[in-house]
Design an enzyme around this catalytic site. Structure first.
Site, short mmCIF file in Angstrom:
data_model
loop_
_atom_site.label_atom_id
_atom_site.label_comp_id
_atom_site.label_asym_id
_atom_site.label_seq_id
_atom_site.Cartn_x
_atom_site.Cartn_y
_atom_site.Cartn_z
N THR A 194 0.87 -1.18 0.00
CA THR A 194 0.00 0.00 0.00
C THR A 194 0.91 1.22 0.00
OG1 THR A 194 -0.06 0.10 2.40
CG2 THR A 194 -1.77 -1.21 1.35
N GLU B 299 -5.55 -3.55 -1.36
CA GLU B 299 -6.00 -4.79 -0.70
C GLU B 299 -7.12 -5.48 -1.47
OE1 GLU B 299 -5.43 -1.89 0.66
OE2 GLU B 299 -4.76 -2.02 2.74
N LYS C 92 -15.03 16.60 11.58
CA LYS C 92 -16.04 16.40 12.63
C LYS C 92 -16.35 17.74 13.28
CE LYS C 92 -14.47 11.72 13.29
NZ LYS C 92 -13.14 11.18 13.50
N TRP D 70 -20.66 15.03 10.89
CA TRP D 70 -19.57 14.78 9.97
C TRP D 70 -19.78 15.57 8.68
CZ3 TRP D 70 -18.05 8.87 9.85
CH2 TRP D 70 -17.61 8.50 11.14
P1 ADP Z 1 -3.39 3.76 -0.18
O1 ADP Z 1 -4.44 3.05 0.63
O2 ADP Z 1 -2.04 3.50 0.34
O3 ADP Z 1 -3.69 5.22 -0.45
P2 ADP Z 1 -4.54 2.62 -2.54
O4 ADP Z 1 -4.07 2.93 -3.88
O5 ADP Z 1 -4.83 1.23 -2.21
O6 ADP Z 1 -3.40 3.12 -1.62
O7 ADP Z 1 -5.76 3.54 -2.22
C1 ADP Z 1 -7.02 3.08 -1.90
C2 ADP Z 1 -7.87 4.23 -1.42
O8 ADP Z 1 -8.01 5.22 -2.42
C3 ADP Z 1 -9.29 3.84 -1.08
O9 ADP Z 1 -9.39 3.25 0.18
C4 ADP Z 1 -10.00 5.18 -1.17
O10 ADP Z 1 -9.82 5.94 0.01
C5 ADP Z 1 -9.26 5.87 -2.28
N1 ADP Z 1 -10.02 5.76 -3.53
C6 ADP Z 1 -9.84 4.88 -4.53
N2 ADP Z 1 -10.72 5.10 -5.53
C7 ADP Z 1 -11.49 6.14 -5.14
C8 ADP Z 1 -12.59 6.86 -5.72
N3 ADP Z 1 -13.07 6.57 -6.92
N4 ADP Z 1 -13.13 7.85 -5.01
C9 ADP Z 1 -12.67 8.18 -3.78
N5 ADP Z 1 -11.64 7.57 -3.19
C10 ADP Z 1 -11.05 6.56 -3.86
#
Ligand code: ADP
Length: 539
Positions: free
Chosen positions: A186, A330, A436, A441
């Site tokens: 990640t 994940e 918050k 929220w």
């Molecule tokens: P990291 O968790 O390290 O940032 P990832 O590439 O796995 O790396 O990112 C996943 C996260 O990206 C998601 O949990 C979400 O918060 C965000 N994300 C992915 N796609 C979208 C989307 N279309 N809109 C909003 N957030 C998104």
């Protein structure tokens, strides 16, 4: 119970390239190389070279389960590694070269990588791995003999020489489908990077699902250009799904700016592409500034971060259908894609835009739910927001050397979301980014989308800043479009009638640029730190 009489055929990544060779052998893979030129090959040739590479890996002493790291852009050699490494039973570990060198070294060490393959431009990063991860035995520069000098002064093996010395006679082993095939860390926006280990089974199932019509809708009639890097969650599965359906592939290398992408889209007749919102900002700006249209592009998948409705609209105005998608490392990474249902096709364009700006519907057989703080499932009313939980055959159950990732059999995504009556999910925030205010929220993403719909705003981040009365209040951080000035009052006036008064940001600050992380996402943590002492108006 009675046992079925069906063949038992484990799902195996090597079968994807075998299939592409046999049924789509002459289909092209076009790569913009780090060397600068355009390179053309075919699935048949790619399969042949992947077999040579599998033999070369064995010569280097790589055996089942060994981790083989890459630091590389999207290109045919990287694709060869995708199949040769996993197909031979080893584990492909794609490392994000945009991370800090220290973090790259930490990841290579944590993963226990045995070999590093790197694009010649990443010589200095290979050095960082050399220093931090002494267990890495071989360094291979992904270039030919004549260009080895580009890879830096440190001794490295030459990719093309390794291939030349190896025969293409190689039988892909019959692997158990639960064997680990690849791994990604990640990006560490929420703490230390964590290793996610995919299997042959999870990868093949994910490829089948992402090609479906309500997902990426891929076919042998497509030319696919993954802008999303092959080091970022397997380029969202496209390097596997494209050969599976026999789609032509165009791999853009390191040049991801608007003009370079536009040139490649047009010259190669690209029909489908995928990437994060920040890269599309560059492309849209180029199209608008020069009055251009994308003449062949039909679908563009936008994910990785929220895509503002204004961006969806601007691309639609240029004739491109945008598919909003959501996922995470994940999840291999795909969780949802936003395709309209039949019952929504007659809605007005404005109503459709509101749906399409949601992150979309879950892909079978993944399931999702949102829960409250007690873990109780919340209703699908399009409004009740809570923690988003998922489960499915391509969702991680544990981190590499990191313990269980599950709560009650579900993976907690760390995202805050709601789901509407039709099953369309909307991410309202990362849980750590929620504002918050006085027990309520406020969605930072919603406020950013509104700010981005102002014609003078190029980029916007909304962050929580401490407030003596309300606990936290939203502060809007704005980048103006070049040559335009927008005032605080103009930005705030733009929120009138769009959200409740208590949700309107309390203040606006202007910056030259918003810090972006290694996967192109806004680093709101850095902004929160920078504006921690912000003085609210009248305070
Ligand atoms: P990291 O968790 O390290 O940032 P990832 O590439 O796995 O790396 O990112 C996943 C996260 O990206 C998601 O949990 C979400 O918060 C965000 N994300 C992915 N796609 C979208 C989307 N279309 N809109 C909003 N957030 C998104």
């Amino acid at each position: 119970m009675i046992q079925s009489l069906m063949m038992s055929m484990p799902l195996n990544i090597a079968t994807l390239i075998q299939h592409a060779d046999r049924h789509h052998g002459s289909v092209e893979i076009v790569s913009r190389r780090v060397e600068g030129d355009l390179h053309r090959t075919t699935y048949r040739e790619l399969h042949r070279r992947a077999r040579q590479l599998a033999n070369a890996l064995a010569t280097l002493g790589i055996g089942p389960g060994d981790r083989v790291a890459t630091l590389a852009w999207n290109g045919y050699r990287h694709l060869e590694l995708y199949f040769a490494v996993s197909g031979s039973g080893a584990v492909l570990h794609t490392i994000n070269p945009r991370l800090h060198p220290e973090q790259i070294g930490w990841i290579a060490r944590h993963a226990g990588d045995k070999v590093l393959f790197f694009d010649s431009c990443f010589g200095p990063l290979a050095q960082a791995v050399r220093r931090a991860a002494p267990q890495v035995r071989h360094f291979v520069a992904m270039t030919d003999r004549d260009r080895m000098a580009d890879a830096g002064p440190e001794p490295a093996l030459c990719y093309e020489e390794l291939l030349e010395a190896s025969t293409d006679a190689f039988e892909w082993p019959a692997l158990d489908e639960t064997t680990a095939s690849s791994m990604c860390y990640t990006s560490g926006t929420t703490g230390d990077p964590k290793g996610v280990l995919y299997s042959h089974r999870s990868t093949v199932l994910h490829s089948l699902a992402c090609a479906l019509p309500d997902a990426f809708n891929l076919s042998s009639r497509d030319t696919v250009l993954p802008v999303v890097p092959m080091f970022h969650v397997n380029a969202w599965g496209l390097p596997y799904a494209a050969p599976m359906v026999g789609a032509r592939l165009v791999l853009p290398g390191a040049r991801l700016d608007g003009p370079s992408l536009y040139e490649l889209f047009e010259a190669e007749g690209v029909t489908m592409s995928a990437g994060v919102p920040t890269v599309w900002q560059g492309l849209v700006a180029h199209l608008e500034a020069n009055g251009l249209k994308l003449s062949t592009l039909k679908r563009m998948v936008i994910g990785g971060a929220a895509c503002a409705p204004s961006m969806l609209q601007r691309l639609q105005d240029r004739g491109v259908q945008v598919l909003h998608a959501w996922g995470m490392t994940e999840m291999s990474p795909l969780g949802t894609v936003c395709s309209l249902k039949a019952s929504q096709l007659n809605l007005t364009p404005t109503e459709q835009l509101a749906i399409r700006s949601r992150q979309g519907r879950v892909l079978y057989p993944v399931d999702m739910k949102v829960v409250d703080e007690q873990g109780q499932e919340l209703p699908w009313d399009g409004n009740s927001s809570g923690d988003l939980m998922v489960r499915g055959p391509w969702v991680a159950s544990e981190y590499f050397q990191g313990g269980s990732a599950l709560r009650g059999g579900w993976f907690s995504t760390g995202d805050v979301a709601n789901i509407d009556q039709e099953g369309f999910m909307r991410i309202t925030d990362r849980s750590k980014d929620v504002i918050k205010s006085g027990g309520e929220w406020i969605s930072s993403i919603e406020l950013e989308c509104i700010a981005l719909s102002h014609p003078g705003v190029a980029n916007a981040a909304c962050i929580a800043v401490a407030h003596p009365k309300w606990g936290e209040r939203p502060l809007l951080v704005i980048v103006c479009k070049s040559g335009q000035t927008v005032t605080r009052e103009q930005v705030l006036a733009h929120f009138a009638d769009k959200v409740a008064r208590w949700q309107v940001p309390d203040d606006v600050v202007f910056v030259d640029a918003i810090p972006l992380g290694a996967t192109g996402k806004m680093l709101k943590g850095q902004l929160r730190e920078r504006f921690r002492e912000h003085r609210w108006p009248g305070a």
